[in-house]
Design an enzyme around this catalytic site. Sequence first.
Site, PDB file in Angstrom:
ATOM      1  N   ARG A  81      40.900  44.335  72.413  1.00 28.07           N
ATOM      2  CA  ARG A  81      40.488  44.141  71.017  1.00 28.07           C
ATOM      3  C   ARG A  81      41.134  45.184  70.117  1.00 28.07           C
ATOM      4  O   ARG A  81      41.584  44.876  69.012  1.00 28.07           O
ATOM      5  CB  ARG A  81      38.966  44.183  70.902  1.00 28.07           C
ATOM      6  CG  ARG A  81      38.476  43.825  69.513  1.00 28.07           C
ATOM      7  CD  ARG A  81      37.000  43.565  69.469  1.00 28.07           C
ATOM      8  NE  ARG A  81      36.238  44.758  69.801  1.00 28.07           N
ATOM      9  CZ  ARG A  81      34.920  44.774  70.027  1.00 28.07           C
ATOM     10  NH1 ARG A  81      34.229  43.635  69.980  1.00 28.07           N
ATOM     11  NH2 ARG A  81      34.299  45.883  70.305  1.00 28.07           N
ATOM     12  N   LYS A 184      38.454  45.439  64.046  1.00 29.01           N
ATOM     13  CA  LYS A 184      37.354  46.417  64.009  1.00 29.01           C
ATOM     14  C   LYS A 184      37.826  47.642  63.230  1.00 29.01           C
ATOM     15  O   LYS A 184      38.255  48.633  63.809  1.00 29.01           O
ATOM     16  CB  LYS A 184      36.916  46.781  65.429  1.00 29.01           C
ATOM     17  CG  LYS A 184      35.472  47.247  65.503  1.00 29.01           C
ATOM     18  CD  LYS A 184      34.965  47.268  66.930  1.00 29.01           C
ATOM     19  CE  LYS A 184      33.569  47.845  67.009  1.00 29.01           C
ATOM     20  NZ  LYS A 184      32.520  46.907  66.586  1.00 29.01           N
ATOM     21  N   GLU A 220      28.316  36.252  60.591  1.00 26.44           N
ATOM     22  CA  GLU A 220      27.751  37.242  61.494  1.00 26.44           C
ATOM     23  C   GLU A 220      26.841  38.192  60.742  1.00 26.44           C
ATOM     24  O   GLU A 220      26.658  38.093  59.533  1.00 26.44           O
ATOM     25  CB  GLU A 220      28.845  38.005  62.236  1.00 26.44           C
ATOM     26  CG  GLU A 220      29.729  38.890  61.400  1.00 26.44           C
ATOM     27  CD  GLU A 220      30.581  39.805  62.305  1.00 26.44           C
ATOM     28  OE1 GLU A 220      30.018  40.518  63.148  1.00 26.44           O
ATOM     29  OE2 GLU A 220      31.812  39.805  62.143  1.00 26.44           O
TER      30      GLU A 220
END
Length: 339
Positions: A81, A184, A220
Amino acid sequence: MSVNLDWENLGFSYMKLPYRYLAYYKNGQWEKGGLTEDATLHMSESYPCLHYGQQAFEGMKAYRTKDGSVQLFRPDQNAKRLQRTSDRLLMPQVPTDMFVDAVKQVVRANEEYVPPYGTGGTLYIRPLLLGVGDIIGVKPADEYIFTVFAMPVGNYFKGGLTPTNFIVSDKYDRAAPYGTGAAKVGGNYAASLLPGQMAHEKKFSDVIYLDPATHTKIEEVGSANFFGITKDNEFVTPYSPSILPSITKYSLLYLAEHRLGLKAIEGDVPIDDLDRFAEAGACGTAAVISPIGGIQHGEDFHVFYSETEVGPVTRKLYNELTGIQFGDVEAPEGWIVKV
Ligand SMILES: *Cc1c(COP(=O)(O)O)cnc(C)c1O
């Protein structure tokens, strides 16, 4: 164990541990990194991570098992990620081997801070990638710092899994439709601070963001993914290019299907169609699962299973996943890495 902490009552706060890992990227390659006792990053005022947000982070945990050993949960997924995030922000990839090795070094060096089995505590690990160097124009940095530090954190739910209420953000988005929502990066969090504070002031535990293009579908929660369990035993979680792909969420998707026999679906979750869900939750590394009692959307307040009790499927998923993480339940192949 030589440190003596109040393991049962750890919160989620920074603690300066003896060691962290640090590596520099210069002249087009990663230099050999290593452990350091210096917890301070010495920065030039020109660093692009400070001005233009060219930075990224990860969040993961080390778990103490019953036999006293320490293990990681799917660290390769965090490495991958971070690599995808790096691609989006034109930062160099930290190779998976280097990433996992750095994490292991930090956990081993601070091993006495990994909370004992049975306290629910874990060692929270924070890998951080920063664009550095003397640059003031808007362009990618030519030097980078990769650092990994850690701290012991407590079980999120001291008195057992408890539902809380969430509120739909009616004004702000956390990410643009094809922006950096799936990366992220700190910038997404900076954007979520104001709506998060507004939610807390109204006594909601967090914000639910809708898809930024149409504002009709759940995306989310501020720092966790959403899932619902339908009355027909389906595990449903939103699919969108602006959601941060939660490793907890993908693990639950797998366990829902392969261990609990649910039908696992990634698809649209219209905010006006919550009646099909018997249970709902938010999931991420920090809390694992936060059961959602109810969602406030405009004037409507929708209650799922109960505002005070966690639903049976959510509880089973939580027990299965935490059982795997703490080594009490057999893990799917490749999910557990011993430190
Ligand atoms: C990190 C993060 C999550 C949770 O991901 P996990 O891999 O499960 O910890 C969810 N949403 C956002 C925005 C995040 O930054």
